[in-house]
Design a protein around this motif. Structure first.
Motif, PDB file in Angstrom:
ATOM      1  N   GLN A 298     -22.056  42.440  67.782  1.00  0.00           N
ATOM      2  CA  GLN A 298     -23.002  41.507  68.378  1.00  0.00           C
ATOM      3  C   GLN A 298     -23.454  41.925  69.780  1.00  0.00           C
ATOM      4  O   GLN A 298     -22.815  42.733  70.447  1.00  0.00           O
ATOM      5  N   SER A 299     -24.561  41.300  70.187  1.00  0.00           N
ATOM      6  CA  SER A 299     -25.035  41.429  71.566  1.00  0.00           C
ATOM      7  C   SER A 299     -25.019  40.050  72.208  1.00  0.00           C
ATOM      8  O   SER A 299     -25.333  39.057  71.559  1.00  0.00           O
ATOM      9  N   ILE A 300     -24.643  39.999  73.484  1.00  0.00           N
ATOM     10  CA  ILE A 300     -24.568  38.722  74.201  1.00  0.00           C
ATOM     11  C   ILE A 300     -25.177  38.872  75.585  1.00  0.00           C
ATOM     12  O   ILE A 300     -24.902  39.852  76.275  1.00  0.00           O
ATOM     13  N   VAL A 301     -25.981  37.918  75.967  1.00  0.00           N
ATOM     14  CA  VAL A 301     -26.454  37.830  77.349  1.00  0.00           C
ATOM     15  C   VAL A 301     -25.748  36.638  77.991  1.00  0.00           C
ATOM     16  O   VAL A 301     -25.812  35.515  77.473  1.00  0.00           O
ATOM     17  N   ILE A 302     -25.040  36.904  79.094  1.00  0.00           N
ATOM     18  CA  ILE A 302     -24.261  35.863  79.771  1.00  0.00           C
ATOM     19  C   ILE A 302     -24.919  35.523  81.098  1.00  0.00           C
ATOM     20  O   ILE A 302     -25.105  36.399  81.943  1.00  0.00           O
ATOM     21  N   PHE A 303     -25.270  34.261  81.271  1.00  0.00           N
ATOM     22  CA  PHE A 303     -25.831  33.799  82.552  1.00  0.00           C
ATOM     23  C   PHE A 303     -24.692  33.341  83.455  1.00  0.00           C
ATOM     24  O   PHE A 303     -24.014  32.357  83.135  1.00  0.00           O
ATOM     25  N   GLY A 304     -24.513  34.029  84.573  1.00  0.00           N
ATOM     26  CA  GLY A 304     -23.508  33.633  85.540  1.00  0.00           C
ATOM     27  C   GLY A 304     -22.337  34.587  85.568  1.00  0.00           C
ATOM     28  O   GLY A 304     -21.646  34.753  84.564  1.00  0.00           O
ATOM     29  N   ALA A 305     -22.103  35.210  86.736  1.00  0.00           N
ATOM     30  CA  ALA A 305     -20.990  36.148  86.896  1.00  0.00           C
ATOM     31  C   ALA A 305     -19.914  35.547  87.782  1.00  0.00           C
ATOM     32  O   ALA A 305     -19.206  36.236  88.494  1.00  0.00           O
ATOM     33  N   GLY A 306     -19.788  34.215  87.725  1.00  0.00           N
ATOM     34  CA  GLY A 306     -18.660  33.559  88.386  1.00  0.00           C
ATOM     35  C   GLY A 306     -17.403  33.777  87.561  1.00  0.00           C
ATOM     36  O   GLY A 306     -17.407  34.507  86.576  1.00  0.00           O
ATOM     37  N   PRO A 307     -16.293  33.147  87.975  1.00  0.00           N
ATOM     38  CA  PRO A 307     -15.035  33.349  87.249  1.00  0.00           C
ATOM     39  C   PRO A 307     -15.162  33.066  85.746  1.00  0.00           C
ATOM     40  O   PRO A 307     -14.638  33.823  84.937  1.00  0.00           O
ATOM     41  N   VAL A 308     -15.875  32.010  85.388  1.00  0.00           N
ATOM     42  CA  VAL A 308     -15.997  31.690  83.963  1.00  0.00           C
ATOM     43  C   VAL A 308     -16.811  32.747  83.234  1.00  0.00           C
ATOM     44  O   VAL A 308     -16.409  33.267  82.191  1.00  0.00           O
ATOM     45  N   GLY A 309     -17.941  33.104  83.790  1.00  0.00           N
ATOM     46  CA  GLY A 309     -18.800  34.106  83.149  1.00  0.00           C
ATOM     47  C   GLY A 309     -18.083  35.438  82.978  1.00  0.00           C
ATOM     48  O   GLY A 309     -18.204  36.097  81.939  1.00  0.00           O
ATOM     49  N   LEU A 310     -17.327  35.835  84.015  1.00  0.00           N
ATOM     50  CA  LEU A 310     -16.623  37.120  83.922  1.00  0.00           C
ATOM     51  C   LEU A 310     -15.476  37.064  82.922  1.00  0.00           C
ATOM     52  O   LEU A 310     -15.179  38.057  82.256  1.00  0.00           O
ATOM     53  N   THR A 311     -14.831  35.925  82.818  1.00  0.00           N
ATOM     54  CA  THR A 311     -13.776  35.801  81.811  1.00  0.00           C
ATOM     55  C   THR A 311     -14.371  35.883  80.416  1.00  0.00           C
ATOM     56  O   THR A 311     -13.836  36.575  79.540  1.00  0.00           O
ATOM     57  N   PHE A 312     -15.488  35.215  80.203  1.00  0.00           N
ATOM     58  CA  PHE A 312     -16.177  35.355  78.918  1.00  0.00           C
ATOM     59  C   PHE A 312     -16.523  36.818  78.644  1.00  0.00           C
ATOM     60  O   PHE A 312     -16.388  37.307  77.527  1.00  0.00           O
ATOM     61  N   THR A 313     -16.982  37.515  79.677  1.00  0.00           N
ATOM     62  CA  THR A 313     -17.351  38.924  79.512  1.00  0.00           C
ATOM     63  C   THR A 313     -16.163  39.733  79.005  1.00  0.00           C
ATOM     64  O   THR A 313     -16.253  40.478  78.027  1.00  0.00           O
ATOM     65  N   THR A 314     -15.034  39.577  79.685  1.00  0.00           N
ATOM     66  CA  THR A 314     -13.845  40.343  79.298  1.00  0.00           C
ATOM     67  C   THR A 314     -13.371  39.962  77.901  1.00  0.00           C
ATOM     68  O   THR A 314     -13.058  40.829  77.077  1.00  0.00           O
ATOM     69  N   PHE A 315     -13.314  38.690  77.624  1.00  0.00           N
ATOM     70  CA  PHE A 315     -12.788  38.249  76.333  1.00  0.00           C
ATOM     71  C   PHE A 315     -13.719  38.661  75.181  1.00  0.00           C
ATOM     72  O   PHE A 315     -13.271  39.083  74.116  1.00  0.00           O
ATOM     73  N   ALA A 316     -15.030  38.528  75.394  1.00  0.00           N
ATOM     74  CA  ALA A 316     -15.968  38.927  74.340  1.00  0.00           C
ATOM     75  C   ALA A 316     -15.791  40.410  74.034  1.00  0.00           C
ATOM     76  O   ALA A 316     -15.806  40.833  72.876  1.00  0.00           O
ATOM     77  N   LYS A 317     -15.582  41.178  75.088  1.00  0.00           N
ATOM     78  CA  LYS A 317     -15.400  42.622  74.895  1.00  0.00           C
ATOM     79  C   LYS A 317     -14.089  42.897  74.143  1.00  0.00           C
ATOM     80  O   LYS A 317     -14.040  43.743  73.249  1.00  0.00           O
TER      81      LYS A 317
END
Lengths: 350, 350, 350, 350
Positions: A171-190
Motif C-alpha cells: 500500500q501507499s499512505i499519505v500522512i498529514f502531521g509529523a508530530g508524535p502521533v504521525g511519526l508513530t503511525f509512520t513507523t508502525f505502518a512501515k
C-alpha cells in the motif's frame, strides 16, 4: 491521596481525595507513571471533548500501576505486577469523592479490575454494566521500565488504529502531521509492510524526523502544494490518507489525493465538529473512517505485539518520550502543553 | 559461462554453458550471489524432490543479479538494478543448452522478465504459459548488501508462510526444529505479534539461540517428553504446531499438542512421503496445512515488509548467513551441506 | 418423564426419569420434536464416538422445546417461545438421575439456559464452566412449524460448516456422498455462490437428486473412475473436496483431485480412526480440514440465515425430513436407522 | 444500425450509425435487451454524472447480446451465446462514429471482448489500457430468459455492493428508500443472513412491498420521526445505514442512527455534490463508504451467485421488471422515467 482535577470553570487543580477501597475483583495499584495525552486530556480541560460535559472531574488515562493489594477473587494478577491502564471507578452517583470521571488515572493510587473475577461475581461479559476496557488492563513485563512503560498504552492505540484502518503490504499512505502521533503511525505502518509512505507537515525541520521514522517522502505543506506533490508520487492516488492532526480541512485536501476505492482515515480529533464536504473532489468510490475512541478488545489485542517489539529492540520506548516530570510538577507539564512547546510524550512520574 | 548441474547419476558438476540471450521483455543479470537451499537443492540432487524427475539439470533459485543489459520493452528495471530471483529460462524443448531447469540460478549470468513487458507482448497474465513467479523479481534497494541480500529471497518465503499459516496476535505456537528455518519462523512470528512461542529441538545448545530468536520456552526433545511439556505450557493445546524440519512423525506428535480448531503447519518437506495417521490423537476439529511451494503472488507481497525490516534495523541479514563462499568453491559448499555441518545460510558469491 | 437411554451394554431403552427442576437462569421446555442424528446418536449407541465413554447415558441433541416455565432471572425468553437445542444438564456427579449426558434431548421435558442471566449470576463468559453451546439456544419464530423446525438445528450446522470451510464465489467443489448431508452441502454451497459442484455417489438413483439439489455434475463412483472423471471436469483440480460420508479412503482419493492450494474438507466422521496417507498423491500445497464438532459461537451465527431462508421460501424444511415418528415409537425409528433404510431426516414428535 | 444518443444540448435522439466491426479478440452481438438505468442514464442525459462531460454520446450499459460473429482469437464464447454487458468501443479519437461513449449499449449491435484473447494479443492485464470491465462480460445460461436477463447486470451490482459494504450475519441495517434498488438490497441482505432490516420511505404504500421483500420493520418517513423510530428498534444504533436513494441529507440523518463502529453506506448518487456534515451527530467511531462505480472484478465475482439464485428459484427476474418496451419506443420509456412514474426496471427489447 493526591489527584488532578479539572474544575467547573475549566482550571486544573491538584486535589486531595481518599485512597481507593478495592472490591474482591480488583487490585489496588500504586501509580508509577501516567502519560499526558495532548488530545483527550486537554479537550476535557477546555470542555471540547465530544460527548463529555460533567465537571468537576478527575483526569488521566495512560497510567502504569504496581499492584500493592489483591482482592480475594482476583486470579490474573499478584502483588508487584505492573498493570497497564488502571483507573478510578465511580460510585452509584457517577462520582469519586465528588468528582466525575475523566478516567482519573493521575491519582497516586489507582485500581484495575480482573474481568474474569468480575464474571464470577456476575458482572462479566453479557451483564449490562460490563466494560470491555477491562481487557486492556494487562501485565507489563518487569524487564520493561514502568515509567517509559506508560508509552505502551499509547502505542497499543496507534498499532490498533493501523490494523483497524487496514494498513498493510503493497500500500501507499499519505500522512498529514509529523508530530508524535504521525511519526508513530509512520513507523508502525512501515513495520507492518506498507510499501510507500509520504509524510506532510508545515515545518521543514520535521523532514528528517519523518524520514528517520520510516517515511519514503516528505512534503513541506508550507512551501509546496500538497495535492500536486502527492499526485506526482502517486499518480493514481494513495491507498490511504491519514489525518493524524485533527483539522477538518485535511479531509477536503485528502479527497483530491485518495485513490478510487481508497480510504481517508481520521485519527486526530478536530475541535470543530462541522464541515463542508464536496463529493466532487473525491473519486467514485472511497471511504471516510473515523477512529476516535478505540475498541478496547482490539486495543488489548495489540498489547502482545507492542511488548514483543519493545523486548526485541524493534522500538525503543525512550524514542517516544521527551520529558519525565514528577507528579508534583504536573501543572508545569500541562502549562508546557498549553504553550504548545514542541515535545514528544510527557510522562508524569510518581 | 559457468553453472552448476546435477548429472543423470545425481552428481554435482560445474559446467560451461552459453551466456543467455535475452528477449525484449527481459534483463540480463550478472549474478552477484545465490543462496544454497538445503531443502530443494539437495532434494533435486538426490532425486527426492516431489514431482521433479528430469536430469541432467541446472540448479539454484535464490540469486541476486545486477542488471547489465535491458530489453527494449522493459520498463520496471534499468542498468545497475539489483534484482531478486533471476533464473534461466528453457527453450521449447524444455532445456537450456541441453539441461533441464532446476531454476539454474547458480549460473554466472541470469535473466529476469518484466511481467508488464510480457503482457504487452501477449504473454502476460491470462495467457497459457504465464508464470506468476515473475512477480517475485523485484528490485533490491542499493543500500542493502547484495551478497547478504540473497537472504531476502528466503526471508520473503518464511514471512509469506507465516501469513499463509495465519500467525498473529494472541496465539500460541509450538515450533519443531531450531535450525535456521525454525528460528526465522520464531523471530517472524514474534514480530507479527504472536503471544507465546515454544521451540523444541533435540540439541540442548539450541536453547539459547531459540530464546534469543524470540522463543518464550524451549523443550529439549532428547531429554523431555515434548507432548507432556507442551501441554504443561498450553493446557488447552497450542493454536499452531509447526513442523520446520520435515519429519513425518512430527505430525503424529503434533496431533497431541494442537488445540481444538488449531492447525498443524508443515513447512519442512519430509523425504518420506507416506505415513500412518491416527485421528484419535487429534481434537475434533483441526487442520493440517502443507505449504511446500509458495504462491508467488503472496511471496512477492512479502517483499516490502522484509525490505522495510532490513532497512529499519529490525532484522540483520548477517544474522542469517554463516558462510560466504566463492562460486569456484561451490562444490565445497555442497559437501559441507552433505556432511550436515551445523551452519546457517551459505551464500555463493560471484 | 420418559427419555431415551443407551445402556452400558449399548442397548437403547426408554426410561422413566424425574422431570427437570430449573434454576433461575433457565426455562423449562415441553419437548416438541427432536431430530435423529445418524452420526452422533448411533456412534454413542455403538460406543464409537471419539472421546465419549460414559454409560449409561441419555441421548438426543436436535430438539425444539416450548417454554412452559421461566426462571426469574431469564430475560430473553418467555412462556410459549419455541427454543432450539434444549438439553438436560447434569449435576455435580456428572449425571442426571443416574445417567451420563449424551445431551439427553429426547427427554419429554428439556431445559435451556439464558447465557445473559448466567452472566448476572456469575456463571457467564469468562467463568470456568461456561459453555458456548448456550449461544445456540435461540428462538424459533412461530411461523415455522416446530416439528419440522428440528431440522433447523441440523441446517445451522451444515451452513456453519460451509462457512468454516470457506465455500464461496468462483470455486469448484467435489462432494463425496449424495446422502442427506451431502445434498444439503450441495444446495447450501450453491446458494453461497459456488460456481461448479460435482457430486459423486455409488448409487445411480442419486444422480437426479444431486442435480436437483444444485449439482452441476454427477459421477457414479460404482461405474466410473472418480479421479479420472473429476479431472476431466476440473483439469487443474478442485478448490475443495468434501467428504460428507466419513470414509477414510475418500481422503486418499481426494488428494488426487484437489488443486494446488486447495482443501480437503472432512465433515463425515469415519468409524476407523487411523489411516495411511501418501503425500505424493497430493499437490505441493494443500490443507486437510476436519470439522466434526462445530464451534457453537459460529453455529449460532448461522441461525439467522437459515431462518431467513426458510421464511423467504428459499429452502423448505419438509424437503429434508422423510419421517415424523411419535416418541412412543422411537425404538422403531432407531431400528430403521440400524437397517440403513434409505431416508432423509427422521424427526421424533412428542 | 440504430442507437440512442444524448445530444450536446442534452436531448435524447435515436441515431443511425455504422454496425461495429470486431477485432480478433471480440465477438459481435445482436443486442437482445438492455435495462434502463434511472441513475447513470438519466444523469448523463442531464449532464450531472460526476466526471462525465463529453457530448454527444451514446448511452446504455445493461445489455444482453447474442453472439453472431466470433473473432478468431476468441476462446470463451461461441455463436449463439448470450453475453452480459456488451458495449461499443471507441476509436483512438475517443469516439464511435462521432459519438463519445456513455457505454453505447442501446445499440442494435454490440461487442464483447475476450480478456484472455486480449492477453494473447498483448492487451491483457498489466498493459496500460486494460479495462477490468471485460471480466464482467460473461455467459448468461440459455435457461434464463435473455430479456429479463438484462436484470442480471443490475442484480450483480447490488449483490457486489452488499458484499463490499460487508452485510452479513447478526447485523442490523436501516435502508433509506423502498424503490427498486432499496428493495433489492433488502432481499439480498436478508438472503446473506442479516438479522434485522428496517426500511424507511415516505410513501405508505411501500410498507407492504418492503415487508414482502424481507424487511422486518418499516418506518413511514412522512409521518414518523425516522431517528426516533429507528432508535426504538435499535437502541444502540444500527450496524449499517444505507442510502439507496441519493439524497445528501440522508447522511445527516444516518449519523444519528448508526452505532459506534458502524457504517453509513452510500449507493445512491446525489445530484448535489457538496454538503455540510456535523461530526457531533455521529458516534466516536464510524465510516462513511461511497460505492458509486463498482469494481468490475468484484462485480464479475457476483455473477455466479446471481445465476445460482435465479436457477434455484430463490429470486425471480420477473419480480424486478415492470415494463418491457420495444427499442422503437425507447423515447417513451425515458419519458416515463422523466415523469418519475412509479415503476420497477424498464427493459428495452430488440
Amino acid at each position: 491521596m493526591k489527584s488532578l482535577a479539572v474544575t467547573t470553570d475549566h482550571q486544573l487543580e491538584i486535589v486531595e481525595i481518599p485512597d481507593p477501597v478495592i472490591g474482591e475483583d480488583c487490585v489496588l495499584c500504586k501509580t508509577i507513571s501516567c502519560g499526558v495525552c495532548n488530545g483527550t486530556d486537554t479537550k476535557i480541560l477546555h470542555g471540547t471533548f465530544k460527548g463529555f460535559n460533567t465537571y468537576p472531574c478527575l483526569i488521566g488515562h495512560e497510567a502504569i500501576g504496581e499492584v500493592i493489594e489483591v482482592g480475594k477473587k482476583v486470579k490474573q494478577w499478584k502483588i508487584g505486577d505492573h498493570i497497564t491502564l488502571p483507573y478510578l471507578e465511580v460510585g452509584p452517583d457517577g462520582k469519586y469523592a465528588g468528582y466525575y470521571s475523566g478516567w482519573s488515572a493521575y491519582s497516586e493510587y489507582t485500581v484495575a479490575r480482573d474481568w474474569q473475577a468480575m464474571a464470577e461475581l456476575g458482572n462479566g461479559p453479557g451483564t449490562p454494566g460490563f466494560w470491555e476496557g477491562y481487557y486492556t488492563q494487562k501485565v507489563l513485563p518487569k524487564d520493561i521500565d514502568p515509567v517509559y512503560g506508560a508509552m505502551v498504552n499509547t502505542l497499543r492505540e496507534v498499532l490498533n488504529a493501523c490494523k483497524t484502518f487496514g494498513f498493510g503490504s503493497g500500500q501507499s499512505i499519505v500522512i498529514f502531521g509529523a508530530g508524535p502521533v504521525g511519526l508513530t503511525f509512520t513507523t508502525f505502518a512501515k513495520l507492518l509492510g506498507v510499501k510507500s509512505i509520504t509524510v506532510t507537515d508545515i515545518l521543514e525541520e520535521k523532514r528528517d524526523e519523518a524520514l528517520k521514522a520510516g517515511a519514503d517522502h516528505f512534503i513541506n505543506g508550507s512551501k509546496e502544494d500538497v495535492i500536486t506533490e502527492a499526485r506526482k508520487i502517486y499518480p493514481n492516488g494513495a491507498d490511504h490518507v491519514l489525518d493524524a492532526v485533527g483539522i477538518n480541512s485535511i479531509i477536503n485536501t485528502a479527497m483530491h489525493i485518495v485513490k478510487d476505492f481508497g480510504q481517508i482515515c481520521v485519527y486526530g480529533i478536530s475541535p470543530t465538529l462541522g464541515m463542508e464536504l464536496n463529493w466532487a473532489d473525491a473519486p467514485y468510490n472511497w471511504s471516510l473512517k473515523f477512529l476516535q475512541f478505540p475498541n478496547k478488545v482490539d486495543e488489548a489485542a495489540a498489547h502482545d505485539q507492542i511488548i514483543n517489539w519493545v523486548r526485541m529492540g524493534v522500538i525503543d520506548l525512550k524514542d517516544y518520550v521527551s520529558h519525565i516530570i514528577p507528579f508534583e510538577k504536573i501543572l508545569d507539564a500541562f502549562a508546557m502543553v498549553e504553550r504548545k512547546e514542541p515535545c514528544k510524550k510527557i510522562v508524569i512520574k510518581y
